[in-house]
Design a protein around this motif. Structure first.
Motif, PDB file in Angstrom:
ATOM      1  N   PRO A 229       0.982  -1.386  -1.162  1.00 28.31           N
ATOM      2  CA  PRO A 229      -0.198   0.214  -0.138  1.00 28.31           C
ATOM      3  C   PRO A 229       0.764   1.489  -0.017  1.00 28.31           C
ATOM      4  CG  PRO A 229      -0.048  -1.229   2.074  1.00 28.31           C
ATOM      5  CD  PRO A 229       0.502  -2.082   0.931  1.00 28.31           C
ATOM      6  N   ASP A 230       0.134   2.265  -1.001  1.00 26.06           N
ATOM      7  CA  ASP A 230       0.856   3.488  -0.682  1.00 26.06           C
ATOM      8  C   ASP A 230       1.058   3.753   0.120  1.00 26.06           C
ATOM      9  OD1 ASP A 230       2.148   2.949  -3.514  1.00 26.06           O
ATOM     10  OD2 ASP A 230       0.015   3.588  -4.331  1.00 26.06           O
ATOM     11  N   ALA A 231       1.963   5.468   1.297  1.00 27.30           N
ATOM     12  CA  ALA A 231       1.870   5.816   2.619  1.00 27.30           C
ATOM     13  C   ALA A 231       1.916   7.342   1.703  1.00 27.30           C
ATOM     14  CB  ALA A 231       3.016   5.326   3.155  1.00 27.30           C
ATOM     15  N   ALA A 236       3.784  10.291   7.386  1.00 22.62           N
ATOM     16  CA  ALA A 236       4.492   9.845   7.836  1.00 22.62           C
ATOM     17  C   ALA A 236       5.496  10.221   8.806  1.00 22.62           C
ATOM     18  CB  ALA A 236       5.574   9.359   6.498  1.00 22.62           C
ATOM     19  N   ILE A 237       6.258   9.037   9.764  1.00 23.28           N
ATOM     20  CA  ILE A 237       7.194  10.037  11.097  1.00 23.28           C
ATOM     21  C   ILE A 237       8.695   9.152  10.386  1.00 23.28           C
ATOM     22  CG2 ILE A 237       5.869   9.220  12.636  1.00 23.28           C
ATOM     23  CD1 ILE A 237       6.475   6.691  13.406  1.00 23.28           C
ATOM     24  N   VAL A 383      11.599   7.314   5.543  1.00 23.20           N
ATOM     25  CA  VAL A 383      11.365   8.235   5.753  1.00 23.20           C
ATOM     26  C   VAL A 383      12.545   8.969   6.461  1.00 23.20           C
ATOM     27  CG1 VAL A 383       9.800  10.056   6.003  1.00 23.20           C
ATOM     28  CG2 VAL A 383       8.869   8.241   5.150  1.00 23.20           C
ATOM     29  N   ARG A 384      12.995  10.419   5.825  1.00 27.95           N
ATOM     30  CA  ARG A 384      14.569  10.520   6.735  1.00 27.95           C
ATOM     31  C   ARG A 384      13.571  11.816   6.963  1.00 27.95           C
ATOM     32  NH1 ARG A 384      18.411   9.177   8.794  1.00 27.95           N
ATOM     33  NH2 ARG A 384      17.486   7.194   9.582  1.00 27.95           N
ATOM     34  N   ARG A 385      13.651  12.856   7.854  1.00 24.17           N
ATOM     35  CA  ARG A 385      13.253  14.399   8.269  1.00 24.17           C
ATOM     36  C   ARG A 385      14.666  15.144   9.000  1.00 24.17           C
ATOM     37  NH1 ARG A 385       8.349  15.397   7.030  1.00 24.17           N
ATOM     38  NH2 ARG A 385       6.857  13.549   7.692  1.00 24.17           N
TER      39      ARG A 385
END
Length: 432
Positions: A229-231, A236-237, A383-385
């Motif tokens: 599934p697409d997020a 997103a964290i 994911v990277r913030r």
């Protein structure tokens, strides 16, 4: 009777002697006039347009544009010899083994559409506007482009395989070995083959299961990745493994396909395959008989951006600088050399010559795949913030699909950043 010294009060309240200074308004030393807004147009910018021999529009006169060369241009044509060489110097003598020395006329300096002054014509390899960061321009029209460390070179195929516990495999092998020994002993001593039949009944399905996974393992993995599934990037964290589908745009270093010269790509692959018969030459050390083998491969990917369809956010995909990337892009056959059709095109011959590849009597196929800017792509990563910058980076550990019991598939895994694109790469390209 003494005279009274005049005094006055300053703005801060202090009293000082003397008369206040009479500030006179200064007259401007340089006459000025209202300069109209040119909007970046060289034709309306006066002296700058004269430097490039461009027709200048006089806003005060309102007349048609006129060509006004600079004041020193005409005089320099007559006095260039005397000024540079002096009155006693003449023309350069001709050499015995060479022709006359031709003086290269400088002419007007080229002007780019962006307004930048360059040292060569537009589109030349030596001009500033024609260079690209991280890439060395090829020497010829079909030359091999050499990229820097910021572009990842994918020398091997995407690493994927089965992920079964080693303990389970050892237990299974021990049980099978013990069954075979007990069955053989009973077969010799009691003349009964019940144990051997039972062991064979277990081994046959296991062997069929292994063969099934070997044949359909990659398709099962691709099916799992497409069904993932697409997020939504908005929710997103940091550290979450996601799949994002959207339109891609190039980063600071756009790529170009090797043979077809497709510009502004985020991923490109060009592979040359050769068929080896009974007496044919091998394309690589692992090339088997009666099969196609890869003789030459060029695969590159760089950092790019993806815009999420669901949230509209834009994230940077960190695919460059040697990152692990598993690209699942189906290439298309652009050159097919068979026994009946052995005539090679000039463009293909130049492509082979630039890479020092022979063009002798061989059966060859050239396949090329790419992801253009504006294509719809699915990316799977972590994911990277960082400082309000949203990025998608490769995961540290391989990603497992788990057991797919409905399809009789064992757990498989894939390493690195997953990059998928539709088969028809030119159908859904969005202009950006």
């Amino acid at each position: 009777m003494g005279t009274r010294i005049p005094s006055h009060q300053l703005s801060n309240g202090l009293y000082v002697s003397g008369r206040p200074d009479q500030h006179k308004e200064r007259q401007p030393t340089i006459g000025s006039r209202a300069v109209p807004y040119t909007g970046g147009d060289v034709k309306k910018s006066g002296e700058l347009g004269k430097m490039f021999d461009i027709a200048v529009v006089d806003p005060s006169a309102g007349g048609p544009p006129t060509l006004k060369p600079s004041r020193h241009s005409s005089s320099s044509q007559h006095t260039s010899g005397s000024v540079r060489s002096g009155p006693n110097s003449g023309q350069l003598p001709k050499l015995s083994n060479s022709g006359p020395i031709h003086k290269k006329s400088s002419g007007p300096m080229p002007l780019q559409p962006t307004g930048l002054i360059t040292s060569g014509p537009l589109g030349s390899s030596g001009s500033i506007g024609g260079r690209r960061s991280g890439q060395l321009e090829p020497s010829g029209s079909m030359g091999k482009a050499v990229y820097g460390s910021s572009v990842t070179s994918l020398n091997e195929e995407a690493k994927f395989g089965f992920k079964v516990s080693k303990a389970v495999m050892w237990v299974f092998l021990v049980v099978v070995a013990m069954g075979l020994l007990v069955g053989a002993f009973l077969m010799v001593a009691v003349k009964k083959a019940v144990i051997l039949v039972a062991v064979a009944g277990i081994l046959v399905p296991v062997i069929m299961l292994v063969l099934w996974n070997y044949a359909w393992g990659k398709r099962g993995l691709l099916g799992f990745l497409k069904r993932y599934p697409d997020a939504e990037l908005r929710g997103a964290i940091d550290g979450q493994y996601v799949k994002v589908t959207g339109v891609v745009t190039c980063g600071s270093i756009p790529l170009e396909s090797s043979y077809q010269r497709i510009p502004r790509c985020v991923y490109m692959s060009t592979e040359l395959y050769e068929y080896r018969g009974w007496c044919g030459k091998s394309a690589n050390p692992k090339h088997r008989f009666f099969s196609w083998g890869s003789r030459h491969s060029e695969k590159h990917v760089a950092d790019f951006y993806i815009s999420d369809f669901q949230s509209g956010l834009r994230a940077m995909v960190k695919a460059g600088y040697g990152a692990k990337v598993a690209a699942f892009v189906k290439p298309a056959t652009v050159v097919n050399v068979t026994k009946e059709k052995r005539e090679l095109s000039p463009s293909f011959l130049r492509w082979l010559a630039d890479r020092n590849l022979s063009s002798d009597d061989r059966i060859m196929r050239l396949k090329e795949g790419y992801i253009k800017e504006g294509s719809t792509v699915s990316v799977m990563g972590v994911v990277r913030r960082h400082d309000n910058v949203l990025m998608i980076i490769p995961p540290a550990e391989p990603v497992s699909t788990g057991c797919q019991w409905a399809r009789c598939l064992l757990p498989s895994y894939v390493e690195g950043l997953v990059l998928m694109c539709d088969d028809n790469q030119n159908a859904d390209v969005v202009p950006v």
